[in-house]
Design a protein around this motif. Structure first.
Motif, PDB file in Angstrom:
ATOM      1  N   TYR A 268       6.661  -6.318  -1.533  1.00  0.00           N
ATOM      2  CA  TYR A 268       5.260  -6.236  -1.123  1.00  0.00           C
ATOM      3  C   TYR A 268       4.375  -5.375  -1.886  1.00  0.00           C
ATOM      4  CZ  TYR A 268       6.559  -7.602   3.635  1.00  0.00           C
ATOM      5  OH  TYR A 268       6.977  -8.546   4.599  1.00  0.00           O
ATOM      6  N   TYR A 269       4.931  -4.369  -2.671  1.00  0.00           N
ATOM      7  CA  TYR A 269       4.423  -3.740  -3.763  1.00  0.00           C
ATOM      8  C   TYR A 269       3.773  -4.700  -4.937  1.00  0.00           C
ATOM      9  CZ  TYR A 269       6.159   0.695  -1.745  1.00  0.00           C
ATOM     10  OH  TYR A 269       6.422   1.660  -0.603  1.00  0.00           O
TER      11      TYR A 269
ATOM     12  N   ARG B 148       5.722   1.611  -6.377  1.00  0.00           N
ATOM     13  CA  ARG B 148       5.980   2.221  -5.159  1.00  0.00           C
ATOM     14  C   ARG B 148       5.483   3.459  -4.862  1.00  0.00           C
ATOM     15  NH1 ARG B 148      10.561  -0.412  -2.683  1.00  0.00           N
ATOM     16  NH2 ARG B 148      10.954  -2.369  -3.528  1.00  0.00           N
TER      17      ARG B 148
ATOM     18  N   VAL C 109       2.313  -3.869   6.286  1.00  0.00           N
ATOM     19  CA  VAL C 109       3.731  -3.077   6.238  1.00  0.00           C
ATOM     20  C   VAL C 109       3.314  -1.738   5.516  1.00  0.00           C
ATOM     21  CG1 VAL C 109       5.938  -2.844   5.067  1.00  0.00           C
ATOM     22  CG2 VAL C 109       5.146  -4.824   6.245  1.00  0.00           C
ATOM     23  N   LEU C 110       2.690  -1.797   4.388  1.00  0.00           N
ATOM     24  CA  LEU C 110       2.344  -0.764   3.376  1.00  0.00           C
ATOM     25  C   LEU C 110       1.425   0.303   3.777  1.00  0.00           C
ATOM     26  CD1 LEU C 110       2.806  -2.283  -0.179  1.00  0.00           C
ATOM     27  CD2 LEU C 110       4.683  -1.369   1.128  1.00  0.00           C
ATOM     28  N   LYS C 111       0.327  -0.198   4.596  1.00  0.00           N
ATOM     29  CA  LYS C 111      -0.377   0.780   5.171  1.00  0.00           C
ATOM     30  C   LYS C 111       0.033   1.891   6.338  1.00  0.00           C
ATOM     31  CE  LYS C 111      -2.899  -1.401   8.693  1.00  0.00           C
ATOM     32  NZ  LYS C 111      -4.302  -2.149   9.172  1.00  0.00           N
TER      33      LYS C 111
ATOM     34  N   LYS D   6       6.227   1.861   8.861  1.00  0.00           N
ATOM     35  CA  LYS D   6       6.849   0.481   8.474  1.00  0.00           C
ATOM     36  C   LYS D   6       7.228   0.660   7.000  1.00  0.00           C
ATOM     37  CE  LYS D   6       4.250  -1.659  12.041  1.00  0.00           C
ATOM     38  NZ  LYS D   6       3.669  -0.336  12.555  1.00  0.00           N
ATOM     39  N   ARG D   7       6.177   1.576   6.249  1.00  0.00           N
ATOM     40  CA  ARG D   7       6.515   1.542   4.796  1.00  0.00           C
ATOM     41  C   ARG D   7       7.768   2.307   4.515  1.00  0.00           C
ATOM     42  NH1 ARG D   7       2.502   4.371   0.368  1.00  0.00           N
ATOM     43  NH2 ARG D   7       3.773   3.939  -1.365  1.00  0.00           N
ATOM     44  N   GLN D   8       7.941   3.439   5.147  1.00  0.00           N
ATOM     45  CA  GLN D   8       9.369   3.947   5.170  1.00  0.00           C
ATOM     46  C   GLN D   8      10.633   3.118   5.241  1.00  0.00           C
ATOM     47  OE1 GLN D   8       9.960   7.413   7.478  1.00  0.00           O
ATOM     48  NE2 GLN D   8      11.457   8.316   6.269  1.00  0.00           N
TER      49      GLN D   8
ATOM     50  N   TYR E  40      10.646  -0.222   5.314  1.00  0.00           N
ATOM     51  CA  TYR E  40      10.532  -1.126   4.316  1.00  0.00           C
ATOM     52  C   TYR E  40      11.355  -0.765   3.089  1.00  0.00           C
ATOM     53  CZ  TYR E  40       9.242  -4.423   0.624  1.00  0.00           C
ATOM     54  OH  TYR E  40       9.027  -4.938  -0.588  1.00  0.00           O
ATOM     55  N   ASP E  41      11.026   0.732   2.658  1.00  0.00           N
ATOM     56  CA  ASP E  41      11.540   1.208   1.550  1.00  0.00           C
ATOM     57  C   ASP E  41      13.124   1.509   1.575  1.00  0.00           C
ATOM     58  OD1 ASP E  41       9.286   1.219   0.155  1.00  0.00           O
ATOM     59  OD2 ASP E  41       8.646   3.446   0.714  1.00  0.00           O
TER      60      ASP E  41
END
Length: 287
Positions: free
Chosen positions: A6-7, A14, A55-57, A61-63, A65-66
């Motif tokens: 996604y990045y 990241r 996801v990234l906003k 969810k970002r955490q 995903y990471d």
């Protein structure tokens, strides 16, 4: 299934801050929107960009995903690690345009993610609880500023225009979305019959007879405030521009852009015998 970076999709690192992610998303979603970009694959790219932003906003969810790690590459075959459990956000939401990869990580979205609607045709698109909408105004409306009405479904919202609005400006209405989020209003300026807009500058054309261009003459030019007399210097060439300082669009600091007047020289299509003789005399004199 294939791993989605996604990045990389949004073109950010990241370590990108939320504002960097938001800025990248806005730029890419506008570039690849199917109503704007008719190239093959634009619609799929647009969906992919929206999925990445969803996801990234969101910090949670970002955490999550990471935690998948940084060793995956975009497009590689991907299987969730052993013991990986999908997160169910509750409800029976329609995951619509979200990929199998997304669903393998986040499971049921609980209806919090809606299918992507058309944001360039007057309808709105809900992303989580935020909403985007378009407001098309005339050039005169933008100059006058004031308050304008935005129709969003069955709702009427008042949008106060600040000074310095240009094509593509974005106004935020905090907390005005039906879901409790913000409404982002993308301002567009309708094509004008007289002026071409270049950010804060305006361009217009004026046609003059060839003899006026040779001799120089006062000409009448239309501006946003009405008509003004402008001294045209002798010998002006076709296509040359004259600059009228401060006759353009209002800026945020209260100043104004400029207006450029492009001179188009009209050549007579027909001449009578007397005129022809005079032109022949002029040709003998040379330049």
């Amino acid at each position: 299934m294939k791993y989605k970076d996604y990045y990389a999709i949004l073109g950010v690192s990241r370590e990108a801050k939320p504002e960097e992610i938001r800025k990248a998303y806005r730029k890419l979603s506008k570039k690849y929107h199917p109503d704007v970009n008719k190239e093959a694959g634009a619609e799929e790219k647009y969906k992919e960009i929206n999925e990445a932003y969803e996801v990234l906003k969101d910090p949670d969810k970002r955490q999550r995903y990471d935690t998948l790690g940084m060793n995956w590459q975009q497009g590689e075959d991907f299987t969730p690690p052993p013991g990986w459990e999908r997160v169910d956000f509750g409800g029976n939401g329609d995951m619509g345009d979200f990929s199998e990869f997304f669903q393998s990580i986040f499971g049921n979205t609980g209806g919090r993610f809606n299918r992507f609607e058309d944001i360039f045709s007057g309808r709105h698109r809900t992303v989580n609880r935020d909403t985007e909408a378009n407001l098309t105004l005339s050039l005169e409306d933008v100059v006058e500023a004031g308050t304008h009405t935005l129709l969003l479904g069955n709702r009427k919202l008042s949008v106060k225009l600040p000074k310095g609005i240009t094509e593509g400006s974005r106004i935020t209405l905090p907390g005005k979305s039906e879901g409790g989020g913000d409404i982002y209003v993308n301002v567009h300026i309708a094509k004008h019959k007289r002026f071409t807009i270049d950010r804060y500058d305006l361009l217009c054309e004026v046609h003059v007879p060839v003899w006026d261009a040779v001799l120089g003459k006062d000409i009448t030019v239309e501006t946003l405030e009405g008509y003004v007399e402008v001294k045209m210097p002798a010998g002006l060439q076709d296509g040359q521009k004259m600059r009228l300082r401060g006759k353009g669009m209002p800026k945020r600091d209260g100043s104004r852009g400029d207006m450029y007047v492009r001179v188009r020289i009209d050549i007579p299509r027909r001449v009578n015998e007397q005129q022809k003789a005079l032109w022949e005399e002029l040709s003998k004199l040379g330049l």
